[in-house]
Motif scaffolding. Sequence first.
Motif, mmCIF file in Angstrom:
data_model
loop_
_atom_site.group_PDB
_atom_site.id
_atom_site.type_symbol
_atom_site.label_atom_id
_atom_site.label_comp_id
_atom_site.label_asym_id
_atom_site.label_seq_id
_atom_site.Cartn_x
_atom_site.Cartn_y
_atom_site.Cartn_z
ATOM 1 N N ILE A 100 33.943 33.355 40.063
ATOM 2 C CA ILE A 100 33.360 34.654 40.411
ATOM 3 C C ILE A 100 33.616 35.669 39.299
ATOM 4 C CG2 ILE A 100 33.470 36.569 42.037
ATOM 5 C CD1 ILE A 100 34.119 34.489 44.186
ATOM 6 N N GLY A 101 34.789 35.599 38.694
ATOM 7 C CA GLY A 101 35.123 36.495 37.583
ATOM 8 C C GLY A 101 35.414 37.913 38.036
ATOM 9 N N ASP A 102 34.958 38.870 37.242
ATOM 10 C CA ASP A 102 35.251 40.277 37.467
ATOM 11 C C ASP A 102 34.555 40.831 38.710
ATOM 12 O OD1 ASP A 102 36.586 42.600 36.651
ATOM 13 O OD2 ASP A 102 34.773 43.386 35.690
ATOM 14 N N ALA A 103 33.535 40.157 39.198
ATOM 15 C CA ALA A 103 32.798 40.623 40.385
ATOM 16 C C ALA A 103 33.667 40.588 41.634
ATOM 17 C CB ALA A 103 31.548 39.779 40.588
ATOM 18 N N ALA A 104 34.770 39.847 41.612
ATOM 19 C CA ALA A 104 35.626 39.712 42.788
ATOM 20 C C ALA A 104 36.181 41.058 43.250
ATOM 21 C CB ALA A 104 36.769 38.756 42.491
ATOM 22 N N ARG A 105 36.413 41.970 42.343
ATOM 23 C CA ARG A 105 36.991 43.260 42.748
ATOM 24 C C ARG A 105 35.991 44.156 43.459
ATOM 25 N NH1 ARG A 105 37.940 47.000 37.502
ATOM 26 N NH2 ARG A 105 35.782 47.101 36.838
ATOM 27 N N PHE A 106 34.712 43.770 43.503
ATOM 28 C CA PHE A 106 33.706 44.556 44.197
ATOM 29 C C PHE A 106 33.169 43.863 45.448
ATOM 30 C CE2 PHE A 106 33.245 46.229 39.795
ATOM 31 C CZ PHE A 106 33.639 47.532 40.072
ATOM 32 N N LEU A 107 33.765 42.742 45.855
ATOM 33 C CA LEU A 107 33.283 42.019 47.036
ATOM 34 C C LEU A 107 33.804 42.658 48.317
ATOM 35 C CD1 LEU A 107 33.570 38.285 45.982
ATOM 36 C CD2 LEU A 107 31.493 39.553 46.488
ATOM 37 N N PHE A 118 22.501 25.735 40.416
ATOM 38 C CA PHE A 118 22.078 24.854 39.331
ATOM 39 C C PHE A 118 22.318 23.436 39.823
ATOM 40 C CE2 PHE A 118 23.016 22.479 35.369
ATOM 41 C CZ PHE A 118 21.826 22.719 34.695
ATOM 42 N N ASN A 119 21.277 22.606 39.835
ATOM 43 C CA ASN A 119 21.345 21.248 40.403
ATOM 44 C C ASN A 119 21.862 21.282 41.846
ATOM 45 O OD1 ASN A 119 20.394 20.200 38.022
ATOM 46 N ND2 ASN A 119 22.429 19.683 37.238
ATOM 47 N N ASP A 120 21.360 22.229 42.643
ATOM 48 C CA ASP A 120 21.722 22.408 44.057
ATOM 49 C C ASP A 120 23.217 22.648 44.275
ATOM 50 O OD1 ASP A 120 19.131 22.264 45.042
ATOM 51 O OD2 ASP A 120 19.182 20.080 45.101
ATOM 52 N N GLU A 121 23.899 23.196 43.290
ATOM 53 C CA GLU A 121 25.313 23.529 43.413
ATOM 54 C C GLU A 121 25.491 24.995 43.048
ATOM 55 O OE1 GLU A 121 29.379 22.252 41.186
ATOM 56 O OE2 GLU A 121 27.951 20.647 41.635
ATOM 57 N N VAL A 122 26.217 25.757 43.884
ATOM 58 C CA VAL A 122 26.440 27.178 43.611
ATOM 59 C C VAL A 122 27.375 27.296 42.420
ATOM 60 C CG1 VAL A 122 27.355 29.347 44.509
ATOM 61 C CG2 VAL A 122 26.111 27.811 46.022
ATOM 62 N N ILE A 123 26.913 28.011 41.382
ATOM 63 C CA ILE A 123 27.725 28.126 40.172
ATOM 64 C C ILE A 123 28.230 29.541 39.942
ATOM 65 C CG2 ILE A 123 26.840 26.120 38.965
ATOM 66 C CD1 ILE A 123 24.818 27.915 37.600
ATOM 67 N N THR A 124 27.575 30.550 40.523
ATOM 68 C CA THR A 124 28.042 31.924 40.389
ATOM 69 C C THR A 124 27.341 32.787 41.432
ATOM 70 O OG1 THR A 124 28.447 33.739 38.846
ATOM 71 C CG2 THR A 124 26.338 32.643 38.673
ATOM 72 N N ILE A 125 27.804 34.017 41.546
ATOM 73 C CA ILE A 125 27.159 34.961 42.458
ATOM 74 C C ILE A 125 26.753 36.207 41.682
ATOM 75 C CG2 ILE A 125 28.356 34.204 44.537
ATOM 76 C CD1 ILE A 125 30.096 36.824 44.080
ATOM 77 N N GLU A 126 25.750 36.915 42.210
ATOM 78 C CA GLU A 126 25.316 38.172 41.612
ATOM 79 C C GLU A 126 25.361 39.252 42.679
ATOM 80 O OE1 GLU A 126 21.452 37.524 39.929
ATOM 81 O OE2 GLU A 126 22.274 36.542 38.150
ATOM 82 N N LEU A 127 26.108 40.308 42.393
ATOM 83 C CA LEU A 127 26.241 41.431 43.319
ATOM 84 C C LEU A 127 24.976 42.282 43.322
ATOM 85 C CD1 LEU A 127 29.793 42.578 42.244
ATOM 86 C CD2 LEU A 127 29.219 41.493 44.399
ATOM 87 N N ARG A 175 29.174 55.637 45.122
ATOM 88 C CA ARG A 175 28.286 54.538 44.744
ATOM 89 C C ARG A 175 28.639 54.124 43.316
ATOM 90 N NH1 ARG A 175 23.083 56.306 46.503
ATOM 91 N NH2 ARG A 175 23.739 55.483 48.492
ATOM 92 N N ILE A 176 28.783 52.802 43.113
ATOM 93 C CA ILE A 176 29.165 52.250 41.807
ATOM 94 C C ILE A 176 28.084 51.280 41.350
ATOM 95 C CG2 ILE A 176 30.855 50.796 40.621
ATOM 96 C CD1 ILE A 176 32.702 52.748 41.455
ATOM 97 N N ASN A 177 27.744 51.323 40.055
ATOM 98 C CA ASN A 177 26.845 50.341 39.453
ATOM 99 C C ASN A 177 27.698 49.119 39.128
ATOM 100 O OD1 ASN A 177 25.369 48.770 37.591
ATOM 101 N ND2 ASN A 177 24.185 50.542 36.952
ATOM 102 N N THR A 178 27.424 47.987 39.781
ATOM 103 C CA THR A 178 28.269 46.807 39.612
ATOM 104 C C THR A 178 28.034 46.083 38.289
ATOM 105 O OG1 THR A 178 26.689 45.444 40.826
ATOM 106 C CG2 THR A 178 28.490 46.434 42.088
#
Length: 191
Positions: A100-107, A118-127, A175-178
């Motif tokens: 997840i990386g740096d996006a974890a602090r905004f979840l 990618f190839n039917d496997e979750v590889i990352t998320i986008e906020l 409001r924060i721009n992620t």
Amino acid sequence: MSIAVNDLRPKTFFVFEGQPWVVLESHHLKMQQRRPVVQTKIRNLINGKIIERNFAQSDVFEEADVRREKVKFLYNHRDQYWFVNPNDPSKRFELSQQLIGDAARFLKPNTILDAVLFNDEVITIELPIKMEFTVVQAPPAIRGDTAQGGVKQVKLDTGGTANVPLFINEGDVIRINTETREYVERVEKGR
């Protein structure tokens, strides 16, 4: 479909050395008596590794076959982040902090976001690009503090931090721009 070097723009997914990568930054660079190159900062979508790489104008890449699905973030426990398909609650899966990386602090729990597959496997998320957070801890603004630009660091309800203007207080919803990790506006004033 093939991608030329000039098409490597931020958020472009491509296959490099057999693995999917996403472009974080790209700049065209032309020096005297040398061939032009494209300087890029790219992230490997499998292991999260970020590298800087220069590509020549003759380089051609294959477009990564990625697709997006809506998922809902449930909760996190230590370095495990649990998600669910919003239409089918029985399909739960977990991703690691490293993926997840740096996006974890905004979840935030129950947030609907995009999962990149990618190839039917979750590889990352986008906020979502803009999200609202409650300020849980803010140092007081002291008169005369504005000589250095007028910002202070506050703690958000997710545990992350953000630089905000001095008029933001504890309890305010902001409001924060992620993507840029920057303050956008105050949504409502705290009590």
